[in-house]
Design an enzyme around this catalytic site. Structure first.
Site, mmCIF file in Angstrom:
data_model
loop_
_atom_site.group_PDB
_atom_site.id
_atom_site.type_symbol
_atom_site.label_atom_id
_atom_site.label_comp_id
_atom_site.label_asym_id
_atom_site.label_seq_id
_atom_site.Cartn_x
_atom_site.Cartn_y
_atom_site.Cartn_z
ATOM 1 N N TRP A 142 0.701 -1.300 0.082
ATOM 2 C CA TRP A 142 -0.070 -0.027 -0.130
ATOM 3 C C TRP A 142 0.726 1.196 -0.038
ATOM 4 O O TRP A 142 0.512 2.246 -0.093
ATOM 5 C CB TRP A 142 -1.014 0.082 0.930
ATOM 6 C CG TRP A 142 -0.094 -0.232 2.445
ATOM 7 C CD1 TRP A 142 -0.109 -1.455 3.042
ATOM 8 C CD2 TRP A 142 0.713 0.481 3.168
ATOM 9 N NE1 TRP A 142 0.821 -1.379 4.358
ATOM 10 C CE2 TRP A 142 1.315 -0.129 4.284
ATOM 11 C CE3 TRP A 142 0.893 1.991 3.190
ATOM 12 C CZ2 TRP A 142 2.020 0.400 5.153
ATOM 13 C CZ3 TRP A 142 1.865 2.442 4.101
ATOM 14 C CH2 TRP A 142 2.499 1.931 5.167
ATOM 15 N N LYS A 166 -2.680 -9.086 -7.231
ATOM 16 C CA LYS A 166 -3.412 -8.642 -6.130
ATOM 17 C C LYS A 166 -2.760 -7.487 -5.381
ATOM 18 O O LYS A 166 -1.872 -7.665 -4.803
ATOM 19 C CB LYS A 166 -3.442 -9.850 -5.061
ATOM 20 C CG LYS A 166 -4.535 -9.713 -4.237
ATOM 21 C CD LYS A 166 -4.128 -10.140 -2.643
ATOM 22 C CE LYS A 166 -3.210 -9.483 -1.896
ATOM 23 N NZ LYS A 166 -3.551 -8.283 -1.535
ATOM 24 N N ALA A 168 -2.600 -4.286 -2.534
ATOM 25 C CA ALA A 168 -3.002 -4.338 -1.007
ATOM 26 C C ALA A 168 -4.535 -3.830 -0.742
ATOM 27 O O ALA A 168 -4.875 -3.244 -1.412
ATOM 28 C CB ALA A 168 -1.799 -3.218 -0.463
ATOM 29 N N GLU A 169 -4.820 -4.389 0.299
ATOM 30 C CA GLU A 169 -6.426 -4.077 0.551
ATOM 31 C C GLU A 169 -6.724 -2.937 1.249
ATOM 32 O O GLU A 169 -7.580 -2.315 1.062
ATOM 33 C CB GLU A 169 -6.721 -5.309 1.698
ATOM 34 C CG GLU A 169 -5.959 -5.470 2.946
ATOM 35 C CD GLU A 169 -4.893 -6.292 2.954
ATOM 36 O OE1 GLU A 169 -4.441 -6.594 1.524
ATOM 37 O OE2 GLU A 169 -4.428 -6.879 3.933
ATOM 38 N N GLY A 220 6.587 -6.340 0.116
ATOM 39 C CA GLY A 220 5.928 -6.365 1.296
ATOM 40 C C GLY A 220 6.965 -6.675 2.511
ATOM 41 O O GLY A 220 7.987 -6.428 2.328
ATOM 42 N N GLU A 242 10.652 -8.358 -2.689
ATOM 43 C CA GLU A 242 11.246 -6.779 -2.271
ATOM 44 C C GLU A 242 10.726 -6.549 -0.850
ATOM 45 O O GLU A 242 9.590 -6.476 -0.563
ATOM 46 C CB GLU A 242 10.688 -5.809 -3.195
ATOM 47 C CG GLU A 242 11.322 -5.966 -4.528
ATOM 48 C CD GLU A 242 12.851 -5.656 -4.784
ATOM 49 O OE1 GLU A 242 13.538 -5.043 -3.820
ATOM 50 O OE2 GLU A 242 13.410 -6.072 -5.898
ATOM 51 N N LEU A 243 11.606 -6.956 0.381
ATOM 52 C CA LEU A 243 10.998 -7.001 1.644
ATOM 53 C C LEU A 243 11.420 -5.798 2.284
ATOM 54 O O LEU A 243 11.825 -4.543 2.012
ATOM 55 C CB LEU A 243 11.427 -8.335 2.099
ATOM 56 C CG LEU A 243 10.987 -9.576 1.201
ATOM 57 C CD1 LEU A 243 11.505 -11.010 1.857
ATOM 58 C CD2 LEU A 243 9.503 -9.639 1.026
ATOM 59 N N CYS A 276 10.730 1.403 2.406
ATOM 60 C CA CYS A 276 11.633 0.334 2.913
ATOM 61 C C CYS A 276 12.810 0.694 2.765
ATOM 62 O O CYS A 276 13.805 0.418 3.305
ATOM 63 C CB CYS A 276 11.194 -0.946 2.188
ATOM 64 S SG CYS A 276 11.330 -0.534 0.284
ATOM 65 N N GLU A 377 12.111 -2.496 12.122
ATOM 66 C CA GLU A 377 11.889 -1.604 11.227
ATOM 67 C C GLU A 377 10.576 -0.449 11.698
ATOM 68 O O GLU A 377 9.824 -0.981 12.277
ATOM 69 C CB GLU A 377 11.218 -2.094 9.924
ATOM 70 C CG GLU A 377 11.406 -1.346 8.642
ATOM 71 C CD GLU A 377 10.954 -2.241 7.463
ATOM 72 O OE1 GLU A 377 11.351 -1.642 6.201
ATOM 73 O OE2 GLU A 377 10.079 -3.177 7.496
HETATM 74 P P1 ADP Z 1 2.909 -4.200 5.407
HETATM 75 O O1 ADP Z 1 3.185 -5.017 6.745
HETATM 76 O O2 ADP Z 1 3.693 -3.440 4.877
HETATM 77 O O3 ADP Z 1 1.292 -4.013 5.286
HETATM 78 P P2 ADP Z 1 2.386 -6.975 4.103
HETATM 79 O O4 ADP Z 1 3.567 -7.910 3.581
HETATM 80 O O5 ADP Z 1 1.446 -7.404 5.168
HETATM 81 O O6 ADP Z 1 3.022 -5.422 4.437
HETATM 82 O O7 ADP Z 1 1.394 -6.692 2.802
HETATM 83 C C1 ADP Z 1 1.983 -6.469 1.536
HETATM 84 C C2 ADP Z 1 1.130 -7.363 0.666
HETATM 85 O O8 ADP Z 1 1.234 -8.747 0.909
HETATM 86 C C3 ADP Z 1 -0.153 -6.694 0.758
HETATM 87 O O9 ADP Z 1 -0.867 -6.919 -0.889
HETATM 88 C C4 ADP Z 1 -1.102 -7.792 1.479
HETATM 89 O O10 ADP Z 1 -2.113 -7.947 1.046
HETATM 90 C C5 ADP Z 1 -0.362 -9.035 1.143
HETATM 91 N N1 ADP Z 1 -0.210 -10.119 2.091
HETATM 92 C C6 ADP Z 1 -0.237 -10.004 3.423
HETATM 93 N N2 ADP Z 1 -0.200 -11.282 4.090
HETATM 94 C C7 ADP Z 1 -0.526 -12.111 3.118
HETATM 95 C C8 ADP Z 1 -0.576 -13.452 3.039
HETATM 96 N N3 ADP Z 1 -0.600 -14.199 4.066
HETATM 97 N N4 ADP Z 1 -0.587 -14.144 1.990
HETATM 98 C C9 ADP Z 1 -0.426 -13.338 0.569
HETATM 99 N N5 ADP Z 1 -0.257 -12.101 0.497
HETATM 100 C C10 ADP Z 1 -0.245 -11.401 1.711
#
Ligand code: ADP
Length: 474
Positions: A142, A166, A168-169, A220, A242-243, A276, A377
């Protein structure tokens, strides 16, 4: 959702909120296992046709998408500000950066050259060609809701891959708008597919375990990246990750402290600290500490916090309550263990900020390794300064993290700059430079910060398989 060239609703929906006001701004279809399977099937069916188009045709479509993105820059930026919170100017900068990937990979698409390789055998010839890996599953975050999408889709399309995304929500609206532009640019049906979902887990699992998907590209958190890589491992699926990061920012005694403090302000508070590559540990030589802190504090205190749509605002809200709580916990922990709080240090809730997730830009000094902020972080507007002197091995201190994404060095000494560049265990090093990123430069990390690179030639190779022909001559 956009599946096989058609816009598609759902019986279930989820809400998107403005993080500056808490207002609900849209309802979005809530996709699940059924939709992600449909999307993967569509991408799988479309793959042979798309892979067979000429590179020039694919370049043309990407270029068209680039032009459309620039044409709708303002509109995309306004949408981004309302769902993600960053100030309008920063949102426009991101749209430009996102569009750059379309342009760069439109150009690069035409240059997917093969190779001929001399053989040690007289009557043998080697030829190498690069071919698209197949269907790509993409999961994006996001914090950069436009550029993280184009950074994946542009090289995938250039290579001849098809995509299921997909987003981010928290920020699906930018993805929807981008897909409308891709559709208008002439991307054929099934080549790119969009599944919005409130629960990422089943969708992510399908992208990792469905054998029709040949590559997963993810941006993410390290925690989720590790889970996804584990799920994808039994099929030996290609992954790009990319973490997270924990960037050191080293200011040596020979640096100009005012200039370094200006740079530190710009990169630390980028996107309200939600990037990041934001510095998480700012190491400053004791010889110039006071003048560095003086400038840094002045600059931080003068930043205006507010709704990103208002003029003059440079710090927007954090993404949600959880982010706010994390920042607060890190600051309280540091102060309780002896850190000096030089400005900020609290949630902002006055008047129009009351319903948003605002945190005052904060400066902490005298940070020590026992504090949470030294390792975790932050992803928020808190600058953590660690004084060092000649007796300290600052390079070892900077490398003392599980992460390895970005690092920054300020020095006027060329030899020291070069040596530091070589000794730091990070994927991207800014030397007197706070923006070592561009569509033409490889972005990515080592250690727990990820695998693979985005942007540049390296970013294209992530979507290509190497195929060798050995030819025996008569
Ligand atoms: P942040 O902590 O920055 O929100 P996330 O890693 O949780 O980072 O989110 C990054 C992306 O990964 C978003 O699109 C989120 O919906 C997705 N995501 C989070 N959890 C999962 C999961 N268990 N499986 C697949 N995608 C996920």
């Amino acid at each position: 959702m956009f599946i096989n060239g058609k816009w598609q609703g759902s019986t279930h929906h989820f809400a998107v909120h403005n993080p500056a006001t808490g207002e609900k701004i849209a309802m979005v279809p809530d996709g699940g296992e059924m939709e992600i399977k449909q999307a993967i099937n569509a991408a799988h069916t479309a793959f042979p046709g798309w892979a067979a188009t000429t590179n020039h045709k694919r370049a043309q479509i990407l270029y068209q998408a680039y032009e459309l993105m620039l044409k709708h820059r303002r509109q995309l930026a306004e949408l981004m500000t309302s769902e993600q919170g960053k100030p309008l100017r920063a949102a426009e900068t991101e749209v430009n950066y996102g569009a750059d990937f379309l342009l760069w990979f439109a150009e690069e698409a035409k240059r997917i050259y093969g190779e001929t390789i001399p053989s040690s055998r007289k009557n043998q010839r080697f030829i190498v060609q690069y071919q698209p890996v197949g269907v790509v599953g993409a999961i994006t975050p996001w914090n950069y809701p436009v550029s993280m999408i184009t950074r994946k889709i542009a090289p995938a399309l250039a290579a001849g891959c098809t995509v299921v995304l997909k987003p981010a929500e928290a920020t699906p609206l930018c993805a929807v708008r981008l897909f409308e532009l891709f559709e208008k640019a002439g991307v054929p049906s099934g080549v790119i597919n969009l599944v919005t979902a409130s629960n990422p887990e089943p969708v992510g699992k399908e992208l990792c375990t469905n054998s029709q998907v040949r590559k997963l590209t993810f941006t993410g958190s390290t925690r989720v990246g590790r889970q996804l890589a584990t799920l994808a491992a039994p099929q030996l699926k290609r992954v790009s990750m990319e973490l997270g990061g924990h960037a050191p920012f080293i200011v040596f005694a020979d640096a100009n402290p005012e200039h370094a403090a200006k740079g530190a302000t710009m990169v630390k508070f980028l996107n309200t600290g939600q990037a990041c590559i934001c510095p998480n540990r700012i190491f400053v030589h004791k010889g110039i500490l006071l003048s560095f802190l003086d400038t840094f504090r002045q600059r931080i205190s003068s930043m205006r916090v507010g709704n990103g749509k208002d003029k003059g605002v440079s710090i927007g809200p954090l993404v949600n309550r959880k982010a706010l709580d994390k920042v607060n916990a890190q600051v309280e922990d540091a102060v309780s263990k002896g850190a000096a709080l030089l400005c900020g240090g609290k949630r902002l809730e006055d008047r129009e900020l009351a319903n948003g997730f605002f945190y005052a830009p904060t400066l902490l000094s005298d940070i020590t390794p026992d504090m949470l902020i030294y390792r975790e972080e932050t992803f928020g507007p808190v600058a953590a300064v660690i004084p060092f002197d000649d007796g300290d091995d600052v390079i070892a201190m900077a490398n003392d993290t599980e992460y390895g994404l970005a690092a920054y060095v300020y020095t006027e000494n060329l030899g020291r700059a070069m040596k530091t560049f070589e000794q730091l265990n990070f994927g991207m090093i800014g030397i007197n430079d706070i923006n070592p990123t561009s569509a033409s430069a490889p972005f990515g990390g080592i250690k727990q910060s990820g695998l693979g690179r985005e942007g540049a030639r390296a970013g294209l190779m992530e979507y290509l398989d190497t195929k060798l022909a050995g030819i025996a001559l008569p």
